[in-house]
Scaffold this motif. Sequence first.
Motif, PDB file in Angstrom:
ATOM      1  N   PRO A 167       0.823  -1.215   0.000  1.00  0.00           N
ATOM      2  CA  PRO A 167       0.000   0.000   0.000  1.00  0.00           C
ATOM      3  C   PRO A 167       0.859   1.267   0.000  1.00  0.00           C
ATOM      4  CG  PRO A 167      -0.738  -1.542   1.688  1.00  0.00           C
ATOM      5  CD  PRO A 167       0.580  -2.046   1.189  1.00  0.00           C
ATOM      6  N   ILE A 168       0.357   2.302  -0.669  1.00  0.00           N
ATOM      7  CA  ILE A 168       1.083   3.562  -0.802  1.00  0.00           C
ATOM      8  C   ILE A 168       0.186   4.724  -0.392  1.00  0.00           C
ATOM      9  CG2 ILE A 168       2.235   5.152  -2.400  1.00  0.00           C
ATOM     10  CD1 ILE A 168       2.861   2.688  -4.161  1.00  0.00           C
ATOM     11  N   LEU A 169       0.710   5.595   0.456  1.00  0.00           N
ATOM     12  CA  LEU A 169       0.100   6.898   0.716  1.00  0.00           C
ATOM     13  C   LEU A 169       0.936   7.936  -0.005  1.00  0.00           C
ATOM     14  CD1 LEU A 169      -1.857   8.834   2.226  1.00  0.00           C
ATOM     15  CD2 LEU A 169      -0.173   8.878   4.094  1.00  0.00           C
ATOM     16  N   ALA A 170       0.326   8.692  -0.909  1.00  0.00           N
ATOM     17  CA  ALA A 170       1.030   9.730  -1.668  1.00  0.00           C
ATOM     18  C   ALA A 170       0.424  11.084  -1.340  1.00  0.00           C
ATOM     19  CB  ALA A 170       0.929   9.453  -3.167  1.00  0.00           C
ATOM     20  N   VAL A 171       1.263  11.996  -0.873  1.00  0.00           N
ATOM     21  CA  VAL A 171       0.820  13.337  -0.493  1.00  0.00           C
ATOM     22  C   VAL A 171       1.544  14.348  -1.372  1.00  0.00           C
ATOM     23  CG1 VAL A 171       0.573  14.984   1.386  1.00  0.00           C
ATOM     24  CG2 VAL A 171       0.539  12.529   1.884  1.00  0.00           C
ATOM     25  N   THR A 184       1.426  10.743 -13.041  1.00  0.00           N
ATOM     26  CA  THR A 184       2.147   9.626 -12.444  1.00  0.00           C
ATOM     27  C   THR A 184       1.230   8.803 -11.548  1.00  0.00           C
ATOM     28  OG1 THR A 184       4.204  10.902 -12.472  1.00  0.00           O
ATOM     29  CG2 THR A 184       4.135   8.990 -11.036  1.00  0.00           C
ATOM     30  N   LEU A 185       0.456   9.464 -10.714  1.00  0.00           N
ATOM     31  CA  LEU A 185      -0.457   8.759  -9.817  1.00  0.00           C
ATOM     32  C   LEU A 185      -1.547   8.038 -10.610  1.00  0.00           C
ATOM     33  CD1 LEU A 185      -0.797  11.481  -7.028  1.00  0.00           C
ATOM     34  CD2 LEU A 185       0.571   9.385  -6.957  1.00  0.00           C
ATOM     35  N   ARG A 186      -1.991   8.635 -11.704  1.00  0.00           N
ATOM     36  CA  ARG A 186      -2.985   7.973 -12.547  1.00  0.00           C
ATOM     37  C   ARG A 186      -2.427   6.675 -13.121  1.00  0.00           C
ATOM     38  NH1 ARG A 186      -3.170   7.508 -17.623  1.00  0.00           N
ATOM     39  NH2 ARG A 186      -1.616   9.142 -17.955  1.00  0.00           N
ATOM     40  N   ARG A 187      -1.184   6.705 -13.581  1.00  0.00           N
ATOM     41  CA  ARG A 187      -0.573   5.510 -14.143  1.00  0.00           C
ATOM     42  C   ARG A 187      -0.424   4.413 -13.081  1.00  0.00           C
ATOM     43  NH1 ARG A 187       4.425   6.341 -15.382  1.00  0.00           N
ATOM     44  NH2 ARG A 187       4.700   8.582 -15.064  1.00  0.00           N
ATOM     45  N   ALA A 188      -0.109   4.811 -11.846  1.00  0.00           N
ATOM     46  CA  ALA A 188      -0.007   3.828 -10.766  1.00  0.00           C
ATOM     47  C   ALA A 188      -1.359   3.172 -10.509  1.00  0.00           C
ATOM     48  CB  ALA A 188       0.513   4.498  -9.503  1.00  0.00           C
ATOM     49  N   CYS A 189      -2.416   3.970 -10.520  1.00  0.00           N
ATOM     50  CA  CYS A 189      -3.749   3.407 -10.302  1.00  0.00           C
ATOM     51  C   CYS A 189      -4.136   2.474 -11.439  1.00  0.00           C
ATOM     52  CB  CYS A 189      -4.764   4.544 -10.174  1.00  0.00           C
ATOM     53  SG  CYS A 189      -4.678   5.467  -8.622  1.00  0.00           S
ATOM     54  N   GLU A 190      -3.814   2.855 -12.662  1.00  0.00           N
ATOM     55  CA  GLU A 190      -4.148   2.005 -13.812  1.00  0.00           C
ATOM     56  C   GLU A 190      -3.395   0.678 -13.756  1.00  0.00           C
ATOM     57  OE1 GLU A 190      -3.241   4.473 -17.133  1.00  0.00           O
ATOM     58  OE2 GLU A 190      -5.166   5.556 -17.054  1.00  0.00           O
ATOM     59  N   ALA A 191      -2.220   0.684 -13.124  1.00  0.00           N
ATOM     60  CA  ALA A 191      -1.443  -0.551 -12.983  1.00  0.00           C
ATOM     61  C   ALA A 191      -1.995  -1.461 -11.899  1.00  0.00           C
ATOM     62  CB  ALA A 191       0.019  -0.217 -12.684  1.00  0.00           C
ATOM     63  N   GLY A 192      -2.899  -0.930 -11.066  1.00  0.00           N
ATOM     64  CA  GLY A 192      -3.495  -1.740 -10.012  1.00  0.00           C
ATOM     65  C   GLY A 192      -2.934  -1.501  -8.627  1.00  0.00           C
ATOM     66  N   ASP A 193      -2.127  -0.455  -8.452  1.00  0.00           N
ATOM     67  CA  ASP A 193      -1.576  -0.164  -7.135  1.00  0.00           C
ATOM     68  C   ASP A 193      -2.669   0.289  -6.170  1.00  0.00           C
ATOM     69  OD1 ASP A 193       0.903  -0.740  -8.139  1.00  0.00           O
ATOM     70  OD2 ASP A 193       1.580   1.342  -8.268  1.00  0.00           O
ATOM     71  N   GLN A 194      -2.448   0.030  -4.870  1.00  0.00           N
ATOM     72  CA  GLN A 194      -3.337   0.523  -3.818  1.00  0.00           C
ATOM     73  C   GLN A 194      -2.799   1.867  -3.335  1.00  0.00           C
ATOM     74  OE1 GLN A 194      -4.752  -2.770  -0.955  1.00  0.00           O
ATOM     75  NE2 GLN A 194      -2.780  -3.528  -1.686  1.00  0.00           N
ATOM     76  N   VAL A 195      -3.267   2.938  -3.943  1.00  0.00           N
ATOM     77  CA  VAL A 195      -2.751   4.265  -3.638  1.00  0.00           C
ATOM     78  C   VAL A 195      -3.854   5.116  -3.020  1.00  0.00           C
ATOM     79  CG1 VAL A 195      -1.658   6.346  -4.546  1.00  0.00           C
ATOM     80  CG2 VAL A 195      -1.160   4.118  -5.581  1.00  0.00           C
ATOM     81  N   LEU A 196      -3.543   5.734  -1.895  1.00  0.00           N
ATOM     82  CA  LEU A 196      -4.384   6.782  -1.342  1.00  0.00           C
ATOM     83  C   LEU A 196      -3.665   8.095  -1.599  1.00  0.00           C
ATOM     84  CD1 LEU A 196      -6.886   7.671   0.260  1.00  0.00           C
ATOM     85  CD2 LEU A 196      -5.505   7.464   2.347  1.00  0.00           C
ATOM     86  N   SER A 197      -4.206   8.911  -2.491  1.00  0.00           N
ATOM     87  CA  SER A 197      -3.587  10.193  -2.844  1.00  0.00           C
ATOM     88  C   SER A 197      -4.229  11.298  -2.026  1.00  0.00           C
ATOM     89  CB  SER A 197      -3.765  10.484  -4.339  1.00  0.00           C
ATOM     90  OG  SER A 197      -3.120   9.510  -5.123  1.00  0.00           O
ATOM     91  N   VAL A 198      -3.394  12.128  -1.423  1.00  0.00           N
ATOM     92  CA  VAL A 198      -3.870  13.271  -0.645  1.00  0.00           C
ATOM     93  C   VAL A 198      -3.344  14.528  -1.325  1.00  0.00           C
ATOM     94  CG1 VAL A 198      -3.835  14.442   1.580  1.00  0.00           C
ATOM     95  CG2 VAL A 198      -3.930  11.940   1.485  1.00  0.00           C
ATOM     96  N   ARG A 199      -4.250  15.288  -1.917  1.00  0.00           N
ATOM     97  CA  ARG A 199      -3.906  16.523  -2.635  1.00  0.00           C
ATOM     98  C   ARG A 199      -4.146  17.708  -1.708  1.00  0.00           C
ATOM     99  NH1 ARG A 199      -5.668  18.717  -8.602  1.00  0.00           N
ATOM    100  NH2 ARG A 199      -6.109  20.876  -8.002  1.00  0.00           N
TER     101      ARG A 199
END
Length: 408
Positions: free
Chosen positions: A342-346, A362-377
């Motif tokens: 799991p990844i938290l990206a801020v 970059t974060l969109r590509r990670a999500c499309e690859a199937g990563d578990q990303v919680l992005s905090v903008r």
Amino acid sequence: MNSRWGRVRYVGVCVAVVSVFGIGISACASTPGGDSTAGTPSSTVSSTSVVLSAEAVEQRGEIVRTDDAPDSWSLPYGTVAKRLVYRSTSGVDGSTTAVSGAVFVPGSTPPAGGWPLIAYAHGTTGITPDCAPSDQADMFGDLTAVQDFLDAGYAVVTTDYQGLGTRTGRQAPHPYLEPRTAAFNVIDAARAAQSAGLGISSRWLAAGRSQGGAAVWATAEEFAGYGGGSGELLGVVAVAPLLDPRYFATRAQENTLTRAQQHLYPLVVHGVSQADPAVKPGDHLSALNSSAVPVCGDDRTALSSLSVPAHTSLGAVTPEAAQTLHARLAAYTLPRTATKVPILAVYGTADNVIPLDVMEDTLRRACEAGDQVLSVRQEQQGHIVDPGPAMANWVRDRVAGLPVPSNC
């Protein structure tokens, strides 16, 4: 637990800032004001694996030496702290390396199973052996980061990365922004900490910002293939991670680098050249008074001593040189592969180091690859972005084994 985001230490053009969980950095100062110029089109990214010998596999994370912490390090009462030199692996050629760092455990009684561990990856300090935080009187400000983690009940291990450090002897140079080496260094730091006999758990997380944010993201990606024997990686926290550096080459040619990017650019060029001799600094930095490798000084990062005059053109002398640099940076671009970690990206919307559109692509590509990303903008925040309570809560929940959130 009180936030320490108000504690800011300015050093020349650089800052060190600390979060509620101590994500301290040394990096270019940036000011509010977005820069969302598009990055370059996608390029083919190298995914060639390095081949490790049986000996190299056996030595990963092995502690070579320990030293007492310097008296200058101010730490919570009772903290046990040791500086380390440990074995790791070059992500460029697979050779065995020695890397320095430090390990810290709280002064109280450890919980059942040992102290959960934070492997901390520092932000940009420089690219020469004198730029290791663990060799400095206050770790370039990162001791405040360590203090916050300790106060929250975590053990901490730091890595200086390959090529940074005066306690390792003659070593391979620091391949700035090369993700595989950084990941190996972080994972092997966790191995070293767990073997140090300090009551540290085999359950761990990695956290970092900017250069360190990319290092921990790469750690998540490399863990499946390289992390055996390093325990359970519960997740990584990447704050303002420099994941896709291709825009440096493109914008240098366009003469559209922001001031923060201009200050960082000499380190990018010199750092890449240390891993790839085809990138020649003189082809990119001819407009500067000196093409010497930027160095660190006593408690001063290389960034703090760099001087890039305003309106300086940093374009390459030939299109071929520009393409060579761009191709190398493309090979460093993350994400490379999907990860189950799991990844938290801020990130901040007003980051003058990492363009907003580059970060979000970059974060969109990670999500499309199937990563578990919680992005905090974080709106209107720059490279020195405050994660707020999101980071502390996310780390606590990973240790507690709660379900992993994602907003992909």
